[in-house]
Design a protein around this motif. Structure first.
Motif, short mmCIF file in Angstrom:
data_model
loop_
_atom_site.label_atom_id
_atom_site.label_comp_id
_atom_site.label_asym_id
_atom_site.label_seq_id
_atom_site.Cartn_x
_atom_site.Cartn_y
_atom_site.Cartn_z
N GLU A 264 0.82 -1.22 0.00
CA GLU A 264 0.00 0.00 0.00
C GLU A 264 0.85 1.27 0.00
OE1 GLU A 264 -3.29 0.34 -0.28
OE2 GLU A 264 -3.46 -1.84 -0.55
N ARG A 265 1.81 1.33 0.92
CA ARG A 265 2.55 2.59 1.08
C ARG A 265 4.00 2.32 1.44
NH1 ARG A 265 0.02 6.52 5.33
NH2 ARG A 265 -1.60 6.54 3.71
N ALA A 266 4.90 3.07 0.82
CA ALA A 266 6.33 2.95 1.10
C ALA A 266 6.90 4.31 1.41
CB ALA A 266 7.07 2.35 -0.10
N GLU B 90 6.79 -0.43 4.11
CA GLU B 90 8.20 -0.72 3.85
C GLU B 90 8.97 0.59 3.74
OE1 GLU B 90 7.83 -3.06 0.31
OE2 GLU B 90 6.90 -1.43 -0.83
N VAL B 91 10.21 0.57 4.21
CA VAL B 91 11.10 1.73 4.12
C VAL B 91 12.30 1.36 3.28
CG1 VAL B 91 12.64 3.27 5.41
CG2 VAL B 91 10.37 2.74 6.31
N PHE B 92 12.64 2.22 2.33
CA PHE B 92 13.84 2.05 1.51
C PHE B 92 14.80 3.18 1.86
CE2 PHE B 92 10.32 0.16 -0.80
CZ PHE B 92 10.81 -1.12 -1.04
N VAL C 176 7.08 -0.63 11.36
CA VAL C 176 7.13 -0.85 9.91
C VAL C 176 7.58 -2.29 9.66
CG1 VAL C 176 8.24 -0.16 7.75
CG2 VAL C 176 7.62 1.57 9.44
N PRO C 177 6.87 -3.05 8.82
CA PRO C 177 7.21 -4.46 8.63
C PRO C 177 8.59 -4.72 8.04
CG PRO C 177 4.96 -4.04 7.93
CD PRO C 177 5.57 -2.70 8.20
N GLY D 69 12.82 -4.70 16.88
CA GLY D 69 11.51 -5.24 17.15
C GLY D 69 11.06 -6.24 16.09
N SER D 70 9.86 -6.03 15.56
CA SER D 70 9.31 -6.95 14.56
C SER D 70 9.69 -6.55 13.13
CB SER D 70 7.78 -7.00 14.68
OG SER D 70 7.23 -5.69 14.46
#
Length: 363
Positions: A13-15, A81-83, A122-123, A183-184
């Protein structure tokens, strides 16, 4: 031009992309938008970002600095997700004593962004490193994801050069994972080779070399080689690592190319005389002269001793990207395609004169 990669990737959905106006960051933004998802682009200069990134309703430009968590902490809400591509690389073009930003941006900034992402739950977090964090290996046992860093960087307590800052950043990431501070959040690290391609507004060392050759300012280049990769292929690898990656580290080195071959392709593409190939020692002496001229007259040199030394190390590098090819479906574009796309992008930006594309060749 059709995308090289045919491997389908699951949607998100969103990055959030840091360093979103940079060579890699901008290509990740474009790839994500092409896939139809929302993107938050963390940028330092909104006006510059508006000129470099697509005008798309799904793209949100957010001003912020990776070293200041208060400027971006709230942006992680709802992000899948973070890039993390933001990095300081101008050491290659400036006084070699100006190393403070290497530690502050590349190491501390990475730690702070990862901490904020983990705090927000954030996953996935994808960190961009470099093949320069890998110790040199011979052709009988090429470097891969398990290769340790060069010994000369392993024990440093502060960054002294760009490669050492990337070694220290990876170590900071690893320490956070082992201590449970992530964390996760799953963390994946992508190690690109020498990136070339469209979107190099910085410009990075490759963009400066491209423009220097295109404008006739580079008369000679060292007879050396290095691993070269299209930034669009690295962008695909980063997204694939986030979506389908099963390992925590992926080498995306590309293919080993000769510097005279690269600059010859640029010369053909832009219709200029190719630089002549010279021994590395002569190139090092020329870089010293360029640094001196830059100090006396102001501005930045086209080449520096640090840059030539990195190329010298590249000559001895042997690296495999096999895991990324098998696991992520990464495929590497030809130099001809990369150079043609880069030339087209610089023409669109008005950096080079408009004109028909020429067929690029590489040897």
């Amino acid at each position: 031009m059709a995308d090289t990669h045919t491997t389908p990737l699951p949607g998100r959905e969103r990055a959030l992309v840091t360093g979103a106006t940079g060579l890699l960051g901008s290509n990740i933004v474009r790839l994500l938008l092409k896939q139809g998802q929302e993107v938050v682009a963390l940028v330092r200069d909104l006006d510059r970002a508006r000129t470099l990134l697509p005008a798309d309703p799904r793209l949100r430009l957010a001003p912020g600095d990776v070293t200041d968590p208060d400027s971006y902490r709230t942006l992680f809400a709802g992000v899948d997700e973070v890039f993390h591509t933001a990095a300081y690389f101008r050491e290659y073009f400036q006084d070699p004593s100006l190393t403070e930003p290497l530690e502050r941006v590349n190491v501390t900034g990475t730690r702070l962004v990862l901490a904020a992402a983990a705090e927000a739950g954030v996953p996935v977090f994808v960190h961009t490193s470099s093949i320069n964090t890998l110790a040199l290996r011979g052709p009988e046992q090429p470097a891969d994801e398990s290769t340790p860093p060069p010994e000369k960087y392993a024990g440093l307590r502060v960054s002294e050069c760009y490669p050492s800052s990337k070694v220290r950043a990876e170590r900071a990431v690893d320490e956070m994972i082992r201590s449970g501070r992530t964390g996760s959040t799953r963390v994946s690290v992508v190690l690109p080779g020498w990136m070339w391609g469209p979107g190099d507004a910085g410009p990075t060392s490759s963009g400066r070399l491209f423009l220097g050759v295109a404008k006739g300012a580079v008369k000679a280049v060292p007879r050396l080689s290095n691993y070269v990769v299209d930034a669009r292929d690295v962008a695909f690898a980063c997204v694939a690592a986030a979506r389908v990656g099963r390992h925590d580290r992926y080498v995306v080195a590309g293919v080993k190319r000769s510097v005279p071959g690269l600059t010859g392709a640029v010369a053909t593409e832009t219709g200029v005389r190719p630089p002549r190939a010279v021994p590395a020692g002569l190139a090092l002496a020329a870089a010293s002269l360029m640094e001196l001229q830059a100090r006396l007259g102001g501005g930045e040199p086209t080449a520096t001793r640090a840059g030539v030394r990195v190329l010298r190390e590249g000559e001895d590098r042997h690296i495999t990207s096999g895991l990324a090819e098998r696991d992520l479906g990464v495929e590497f574009r030809s130099v001809a395609e990369t150079v043609a796309a880069t030339g087209a992008w610089y023409r669109q930006q008005g950096t080079l004169p408009a004109g028909p594309l020429r067929a690029a060749t590489v040897r």
